[in-house]
Design an enzyme around this catalytic site. Structure first.
Site, PDB file in Angstrom:
ATOM      1  N   HIS A 132      -1.959  -1.899  -9.840  1.00  0.00           N
ATOM      2  CA  HIS A 132      -2.984  -1.352  -8.961  1.00  0.00           C
ATOM      3  C   HIS A 132      -4.214  -2.228  -9.025  1.00  0.00           C
ATOM      4  CE1 HIS A 132      -5.605   1.538  -6.998  1.00  0.00           C
ATOM      5  NE2 HIS A 132      -4.495   2.108  -6.569  1.00  0.00           N
ATOM      6  N   ASP A 144       2.910   5.807  -6.387  1.00  0.00           N
ATOM      7  CA  ASP A 144       4.133   5.687  -5.596  1.00  0.00           C
ATOM      8  C   ASP A 144       5.401   5.622  -6.443  1.00  0.00           C
ATOM      9  OD1 ASP A 144       2.942   5.640  -3.035  1.00  0.00           O
ATOM     10  OD2 ASP A 144       2.233   3.622  -3.439  1.00  0.00           O
ATOM     11  N   HIS A 194       0.886  -1.187   0.000  1.00  0.00           N
ATOM     12  CA  HIS A 194       0.000   0.000   0.000  1.00  0.00           C
ATOM     13  C   HIS A 194       0.916   1.227   0.000  1.00  0.00           C
ATOM     14  CE1 HIS A 194      -3.473   2.375   0.586  1.00  0.00           C
ATOM     15  NE2 HIS A 194      -3.850   2.034   1.805  1.00  0.00           N
TER      16      HIS A 194
HETATM   17  N1  CMC Z   1       5.355  -6.358 -10.356  1.00  0.00           N
HETATM   18  C1  CMC Z   1       5.297  -7.552 -10.990  1.00  0.00           C
HETATM   19  N2  CMC Z   1       4.171  -8.276 -11.127  1.00  0.00           N
HETATM   20  C2  CMC Z   1       3.056  -7.766 -10.588  1.00  0.00           C
HETATM   21  C3  CMC Z   1       3.038  -6.532  -9.922  1.00  0.00           C
HETATM   22  C4  CMC Z   1       4.245  -5.825  -9.829  1.00  0.00           C
HETATM   23  N3  CMC Z   1       4.293  -4.635  -9.206  1.00  0.00           N
HETATM   24  N4  CMC Z   1       1.785  -6.282  -9.483  1.00  0.00           N
HETATM   25  C5  CMC Z   1       1.043  -7.327  -9.877  1.00  0.00           C
HETATM   26  N5  CMC Z   1       1.796  -8.219 -10.534  1.00  0.00           N
HETATM   27  C6  CMC Z   1       1.341  -9.450 -11.163  1.00  0.00           C
HETATM   28  C7  CMC Z   1       1.071 -10.534 -10.143  1.00  0.00           C
HETATM   29  O1  CMC Z   1       2.199 -11.310  -9.892  1.00  0.00           O
HETATM   30  C8  CMC Z   1      -0.050 -11.283 -10.821  1.00  0.00           C
HETATM   31  O2  CMC Z   1       0.525 -12.089 -11.808  1.00  0.00           O
HETATM   32  P1  CMC Z   1      -0.067 -13.563 -12.101  1.00  0.00           P
HETATM   33  O3  CMC Z   1      -1.451 -13.312 -12.631  1.00  0.00           O
HETATM   34  O4  CMC Z   1       0.860 -14.161 -13.076  1.00  0.00           O
HETATM   35  O5  CMC Z   1      -0.087 -14.278 -10.775  1.00  0.00           O
HETATM   36  C9  CMC Z   1      -0.867 -10.210 -11.529  1.00  0.00           C
HETATM   37  O6  CMC Z   1       0.096  -9.162 -11.794  1.00  0.00           O
HETATM   38  C10 CMC Z   1      -2.011  -9.654 -10.706  1.00  0.00           C
HETATM   39  O7  CMC Z   1      -1.496  -9.233  -9.449  1.00  0.00           O
HETATM   40  P2  CMC Z   1      -2.320  -9.249  -8.086  1.00  0.00           P
HETATM   41  O8  CMC Z   1      -1.358  -9.358  -6.954  1.00  0.00           O
HETATM   42  O9  CMC Z   1      -3.406 -10.289  -8.188  1.00  0.00           O
HETATM   43  O10 CMC Z   1      -3.016  -7.832  -8.151  1.00  0.00           O
HETATM   44  P3  CMC Z   1      -3.675  -7.084  -6.923  1.00  0.00           P
HETATM   45  O11 CMC Z   1      -4.753  -6.241  -7.479  1.00  0.00           O
HETATM   46  O12 CMC Z   1      -4.035  -8.015  -5.835  1.00  0.00           O
HETATM   47  O13 CMC Z   1      -2.472  -6.180  -6.346  1.00  0.00           O
HETATM   48  C11 CMC Z   1      -0.998  -4.397  -5.954  1.00  0.00           C
HETATM   49  C12 CMC Z   1      -2.361  -4.833  -6.534  1.00  0.00           C
HETATM   50  C13 CMC Z   1      -0.900  -2.872  -5.978  1.00  0.00           C
HETATM   51  C14 CMC Z   1      -0.923  -4.864  -4.470  1.00  0.00           C
HETATM   52  C15 CMC Z   1       0.131  -5.045  -6.788  1.00  0.00           C
HETATM   53  O14 CMC Z   1       0.077  -4.584  -8.121  1.00  0.00           O
HETATM   54  C16 CMC Z   1       1.514  -4.763  -6.191  1.00  0.00           C
HETATM   55  O15 CMC Z   1       1.963  -5.522  -5.330  1.00  0.00           O
HETATM   56  N6  CMC Z   1       2.226  -3.698  -6.659  1.00  0.00           N
HETATM   57  C17 CMC Z   1       3.509  -3.339  -6.092  1.00  0.00           C
HETATM   58  C18 CMC Z   1       3.302  -2.556  -4.813  1.00  0.00           C
HETATM   59  C19 CMC Z   1       2.791  -1.166  -5.084  1.00  0.00           C
HETATM   60  O16 CMC Z   1       3.303  -0.445  -5.923  1.00  0.00           O
HETATM   61  N7  CMC Z   1       1.790  -0.764  -4.285  1.00  0.00           N
HETATM   62  C20 CMC Z   1       1.220   0.588  -4.364  1.00  0.00           C
HETATM   63  C21 CMC Z   1      -0.169   0.563  -4.882  1.00  0.00           C
HETATM   64  S1  CMC Z   1      -0.797   2.181  -5.321  1.00  0.00           S
HETATM   65  C22 CMC Z   1      -0.800   3.153  -3.917  1.00  0.00           C
HETATM   66  C23 CMC Z   1      -1.416   2.582  -2.700  1.00  0.00           C
HETATM   67  O17 CMC Z   1      -2.330   1.767  -2.728  1.00  0.00           O
HETATM   68  O18 CMC Z   1      -0.968   2.997  -1.642  1.00  0.00           O
END
Ligand code: CMC
Length: 434
Positions: free
Chosen positions: A307, A363, A268
């Site tokens: 996201h 971020d 987050h």
């Molecule tokens: N780098 C590489 N792969 C990723 C990333 C990433 N940053 N984010 C998602 N994926 C992949 C993930 O591995 C999955 O792949 P597969 O379908 O092959 O298993 C697919 O994309 C879907 O990911 P998810 O984890 O199911 O997506 P989610 O909606 O649950 O997670 C997220 C959203 C923001 C937690 C995630 O994208 C992430 O961990 N990003 C990095 C951390 C980040 O930048 N967070 C800040 C978010 S914005 C500001 C805030 O909320 O504060």
């Protein structure tokens, strides 16, 4: 047949049901009537991580994740960032309308009157170790405000709520600045009420021996814009924490501390800190392709990318990129920007990221600006928490005044043992579960 309904046939019983569809949703409670027999509890929805569950009706923030649209109370984020101050936007989020001139000066005055911390809170902060993480200090100190304002527990009293909102909006920059100076071992600087919200924050961060702090107007405006962009983001993890904790009629200081704790996680708000660490780890542009390959091989994530809601470019990231250019005119270009731009360039044309709709989020670039301004990464999430406090409070206020809301209490699908007898300790076998 009413068109605004959903017809369901339960193949277990052959029975048919019609559920009302309102605003594109069914009420999950309407599923409960669907039973296999009198002993059946009734059908529930199963939705870990709220992937497809609306937990409230809200009139605060609108996001269209496919189109990359973000609006506060109907106003596009781009227009607010360009034309308004953070306090104007805070008023908008909290009250529903942009303030007229006299309303804005009244609100700014109110916030200004609540910037000081009680001296006991200052002493409380002094108890933290010199190397305590600023976000842990921030969360604990916000929670400690509940000890100073016991009337805050009367959350059903509108006048008391309004007072605590002004207190929190006024005090979070002071707490953040004190956490920062505590880390550096510098004496705390008291608020200067001649200054604007962000200028005063900068004063509390960076004033040394000069009699009066004068903020660089470009940096103060950049910080103001960053605060606007971070002020709310509808039902994210921390807003959900604020609503869930607040739904127990917990006082707003403790609920805000809970929300800030949620924000601190690396998935987050903690991501901005991780982005800088990642850029440091990559080190130079030449190393970017190898790093991207590592991420694609499942060794870590590209922090600041992806996201839950945005499946196109995060509109906030675009404004932040633009703001970065203004900041670099003052501070000089942060060399980490080149690594970030290369990372973005490669990721945006790579099948792995394209097929998963992974774009830079808020971020990705914010940390580079904070870093250029002189902040270390471990304070970044605290900088996020200051403006987001406004969003949490708007969400909290909306939740408390919504007659449909009750204490938040999800259901579960129990997967454990059936009832069994306790075996006396002498007769138990070792399971090696600890
Ligand atoms: N780098 C590489 N792969 C990723 C990333 C990433 N940053 N984010 C998602 N994926 C992949 C993930 O591995 C999955 O792949 P597969 O379908 O092959 O298993 C697919 O994309 C879907 O990911 P998810 O984890 O199911 O997506 P989610 O909606 O649950 O997670 C997220 C959203 C923001 C937690 C995630 O994208 C992430 O961990 N990003 C990095 C951390 C980040 O930048 N967070 C800040 C978010 S914005 C500001 C805030 O909320 O504060």
């Amino acid at each position: 047949m009413d068109k605004n309904t959903l017809s369901i046939t339960d193949n277990r019983t052959g029975k048919a049901y019609q559920l009302a569809v309102t605003d594109g949703t069914i009420r999950t409670m309407d599923l409960r009537q669907i039973k296999t027999g009198s002993g059946d509890f009734g059908l529930m929805g199963y939705d870990p991580a709220f992937m497809n569950t609306a937990s409230c009706r809200s009139a605060i923030t609108f996001i269209d994740g496919e189109k990359g649209i973000l609006r506060y109370r109907g106003y596009p984020i781009e227009e607010l960032a360009e034309t308004c101050s953070f306090l104007e936007v805070a008023y908008l989020l909290l009250h529903g309308e942009l303030p007229a001139e006299d309303e804005l000066s009244g609100w700014a005055d109110e916030v200004r009157h609540h910037t000081m911390l009680h001296e006991t809170t200052k002493k409380f902060l002094e108890g933290f170790r010199y190397d305590a993480h600023p976000m842990a200090m921030f969360v604990s100190t916000v929670a400690a405000l509940a000890t100073v304002y016991p009337e805050s527990r009367k959350v059903l009293d509108p006048a008391i709520r309004v007072k605590q909102i002004a207190r929190l909006v006024g005090k979070v920059p002071t707490i953040a600045a004190y956490c920062y100076r505590h880390s550096l071992g510098f004496p705390y600087v008291y608020p200067d009420n001649d200054l604007s919200y962000t200028e005063n924050f900068m004063n509390m961060l960076w004033k040394m021996a000069e009699p009066k702090y004068s903020a660089n107007p470009t940096l103060a405006r950049a910080l103001d814009v960053l605060f606007i962009l971070h002020a709310d983001h509808e039902q994210n993890c921390s807003a959900n924490a604020m609503r869930a904790v607040g739904s127990a009629q917990t006082d707003p200081f403790l609920a805000t501390a809970a929300a800030a704790a949620a924000l601190s996680g690396p998935l987050h708000g903690g991501a901005n800190e991780q982005v800088l660490k990642m850029l440091d780890e990559i080190g130079s542009i030449q190393n970017v392709p190898a790093y991207v390959e590592k991420v694609k091989a499942g060794q870590g994530r590209l922090m600041g990318f992806g996201h839950r809601v945005y499946k196109s470019y995060d509109p906030r990231a675009r404004i932040i990129k633009w703001t970065a250019d203004r900041v670099f005119e003052v501070t000089g270009r942060n060399p980490k920007l080149d690594i970030a731009l290369e990372l973005e360039r490669i990721a945006l044309q790579d099948e792995y990221f394209v097929s998963r709709s992974l774009y830079p989020n808020v971020d990705f670039y914010s940390g580079i600006i904070y870093n250029a301004m002189g902040f270390d990464p471990d304070i970044f999430t605290v900088l996020f928490a200051i403006p987001r406090t406004v969003g949490w409070l708007a969400q909290w206020q909306e939740m408390i005044t919504d007659p449909e809301q009750k204490i938040a209490r999800p259901r579960q699908v129990y997967t454990g043992h059936d009832a069994r007898k306790v075996v006396p300790i002498a007769k138990r076998v070792t399971h090696g579960v600890a």
